[in-house]
Design an enzyme around this catalytic site. Structure first.
Site, PDB file in Angstrom:
ATOM      1  N   GLN A  28       5.224  43.948 -26.053  1.00  0.00           N
ATOM      2  CA  GLN A  28       4.975  44.774 -27.368  1.00  0.00           C
ATOM      3  C   GLN A  28       3.644  45.042 -27.507  1.00  0.00           C
ATOM      4  O   GLN A  28       3.281  45.977 -28.208  1.00  0.00           O
ATOM      5  CB  GLN A  28       5.495  43.808 -28.569  1.00  0.00           C
ATOM      6  CG  GLN A  28       6.940  44.034 -28.537  1.00  0.00           C
ATOM      7  CD  GLN A  28       7.374  42.981 -29.761  1.00  0.00           C
ATOM      8  OE1 GLN A  28       6.738  42.337 -30.351  1.00  0.00           O
ATOM      9  NE2 GLN A  28       8.643  43.208 -30.111  1.00  0.00           N
ATOM     10  N   TYR A  55       9.360  35.980 -18.988  1.00  0.00           N
ATOM     11  CA  TYR A  55       8.766  36.785 -19.977  1.00  0.00           C
ATOM     12  C   TYR A  55       8.033  38.065 -19.275  1.00  0.00           C
ATOM     13  O   TYR A  55       7.242  37.858 -18.467  1.00  0.00           O
ATOM     14  CB  TYR A  55       7.973  36.003 -20.962  1.00  0.00           C
ATOM     15  CG  TYR A  55       8.534  34.891 -21.643  1.00  0.00           C
ATOM     16  CD1 TYR A  55       9.836  34.879 -21.759  1.00  0.00           C
ATOM     17  CD2 TYR A  55       7.642  34.087 -22.449  1.00  0.00           C
ATOM     18  CE1 TYR A  55      10.478  33.702 -22.782  1.00  0.00           C
ATOM     19  CE2 TYR A  55       8.190  33.042 -23.133  1.00  0.00           C
ATOM     20  CZ  TYR A  55       9.503  32.967 -23.333  1.00  0.00           C
ATOM     21  OH  TYR A  55      10.121  31.930 -24.079  1.00  0.00           O
ATOM     22  N   GLY A 286       4.340  33.311 -32.679  1.00  0.00           N
ATOM     23  CA  GLY A 286       3.886  34.647 -31.747  1.00  0.00           C
ATOM     24  C   GLY A 286       3.093  35.423 -32.750  1.00  0.00           C
ATOM     25  O   GLY A 286       3.040  35.319 -33.982  1.00  0.00           O
TER      26      GLY A 286
END
Length: 337
Positions: A28, A55, A286
Site C-alpha cells: 500500500q 508479506y 501499522g
C-alpha cells in the site's frame, strides 16, 4: 514514549507498541514513505518490528531491512515468520517442514540484512508436517544463532501445549503467540490465554483496532471512506468484511463518548484495551504515514479504569465474537500453494 514488557517467560523486553508491516510495505505504501514511517517509530521509542516472509512475497522484509539500515542492531528487536507460500510457490515453498524452515530463515536474514532475528515465528500451524520435525528445525535455527527465540501465530491452546512440551525437551524457549485480538474479536480469551499463562507464553496481538473499524471512521449506512482498509483490494478488504455490518458499526459509535471521557482518541482506546490484558506483551500497529504513529503510541502506559472497561463491554458485547471454536479454524488443514 513507549513502555516495554517482557515477552513470555524470557528476559527479552519488547516495546508494547510494536510496528508491523503487513499490507503496507511494498504494497500500500511507497518505499520512501515506509522508511520515513519506520524512522518515526524509532523516534517515538518503538524498538520492536514485526514482519513475515510472505508479506508482499518477501518484499516487505527487504523494505524493513532497508529502513533499519544504520541502526544500532542491539537496540532493536526484529521479528519475522515462516509458513505461507513464498517465491515461485512450489510444493516445498510453504509449510513448516525442516526444508522450508531452514531455507526460509536464510532468505529472511538476507533480505533483512541481519545475522539474526530476535523472534522467529510459525505463521500458522502445519497439519501436514509432524510437529516433532517442525520443532527440531526451530531448535536448530536457535542453536545456529539465527534466531534468539521462537514464537508461533494463531495456534490453538492444545497446539501451544504440545509445542511448548517439545521445545522444553529440545531445550529452547517457545515464548509467544501472535493471534488476532481486539475488543471485537475476543476468541483467545477462553482457552488460548489461560494455556499461555500456564506455559509462560505472551500474546503479540494483531489487528487491535479490528482492521480500523474501532477507529470509528466507518459509519453505519454510509459509504466507506476512499483509501481506507475496506477499499484495499490487495487483501485488506477481505479481512475487514466480518466487521462491516451496521450492527457492529453502530455499536462502535457508542465508544466515542467513552473515549472522550477517558481523554483518548478511539484508536488509542482500542489499543489501550488490548494492553489491559496482562498476557498481552505487545499490540501490533501499522501505519501508512508517520503521523499515524504519533497517535498510536499514546496508548502505551494507559490504564483504563473499571468503569471505562465496563462501558466498552456494554457497547460491544452484543456484537463481539468470543467463541473459542474460532481458534480452530485459522490454520489451513492442508498447505496453501
Amino acid at each position: 514514549m513507549v513502555n516495554y514488557r517482557f515477552l513470555g517467560n524470557s528476559g527479552l523486553k519488547v516495546s508494547e507498541i510494536t510496528y508491523g508491516n503487513w499490507v503496507t510495505h511494498a504494497s500500500q505504501v511507497e518505499n520512501d514513505a515506509a522508511i520515513k514511517t519506520v524512522h518515526r517509530a524509532l523516534d517515538l521509542g518503538i524498538s520492536t518490528f514485526d514482519t513475515a516472509d510472505a508479506y508482499a512475497n518477501t518484499a516487505a522484509e527487504v523494505v524493513l531491512g532497508e529502513a533499519l539500515k544504520g541502526q544500532r542492531r542491539e537496540s532493536i528487536e526484529i521479528f519475522t515468520k515462516v509458513y505461507w507460500p513464498t517465491g515461485p510457490k512450489g510444493p516445498n515453498d510453504t509449510g513448516l517442514s525442516r526444508k522450508h524452515i531452514l531455507e526460509s530463515i536464510n532468505g529472511s536474514l538476507q533480505r533483512l540484512d541481519t545475522d539474526y532475528v530476535e523472534l522467529y515465528q510459525a505463521h500458522r500451524y502445519d497439519y501436514e508436517t509432524p510437529l516433532e520435525e517442525t520443532m527440531q528445525a526451530f531448535a536448530d535455527v536457535v542453536r545456529q544463532g539465527k534466531a534468539l527465540y521462537i514464537g508461533v501465530s494463531e495456534w490453538t491452546a492444545e497446539q501451544l501445549r504440545e509445542g511448548a512440551a517439545l521445545a522444553k525437551e529440545l531445550k529452547f524457549q517457545l515464548i509467544s503467540n501472535q493471534p488476532q485480538y481486539s475488543a471485537l474479536w475476543r476468541v483467545i480469551e477462553d482457552k488460548v490465554v489461560p494455556a499461555s499463562e500456564e506455559l509462560g507464553i505472551s500474546q503479540i496481538v494483531w489487528s487491535p483496532m479490528a482492521q480500523g473499524v474501532l477507529s470509528g471512521k466507518y459509519l453505519p449506512g454510509q459509504p466507506v471512506p476512499d483509501g481506507s482498509r475496506a477499499t484495499d483490494q490487495k487483501g485488506g478488504d477481505k479481512f475487514i468484511q466480518r466487521f462491516m455490518n451496521d450492527d457492529v458499526l453502530a455499536a462502535v459509535q457508542k465508544l466515542k463518548p467513552v473515549a472522550e471521557q477517558a481523554g483518548l482518541t478511539m484508536p488509542q482506546l482500542a489499543i489501550a484495551w488490548v494492553l489491559q490484558n496482562p498476557n498481552v506483551a505487545a499490540a501490533l500497529v501499522g501505519a501508512s504515514r508517520p503521523e499515524q504513529l504519533d497517535d498510536s503510541v499514546k496508548a502505551s502506559g494507559v490504564t483504563l479504569d473499571a468503569d471505562t472497561m465496563a462501558a466498552i463491554d456494554a457497547a460491544l458485547s452484543p456484537v463481539a465474537v468470543t467463541d473459542a471454536e474460532e481458534t480452530y479454524t485459522v490454520s489451513p488443514k492442508t498447505r496453501v500453494v
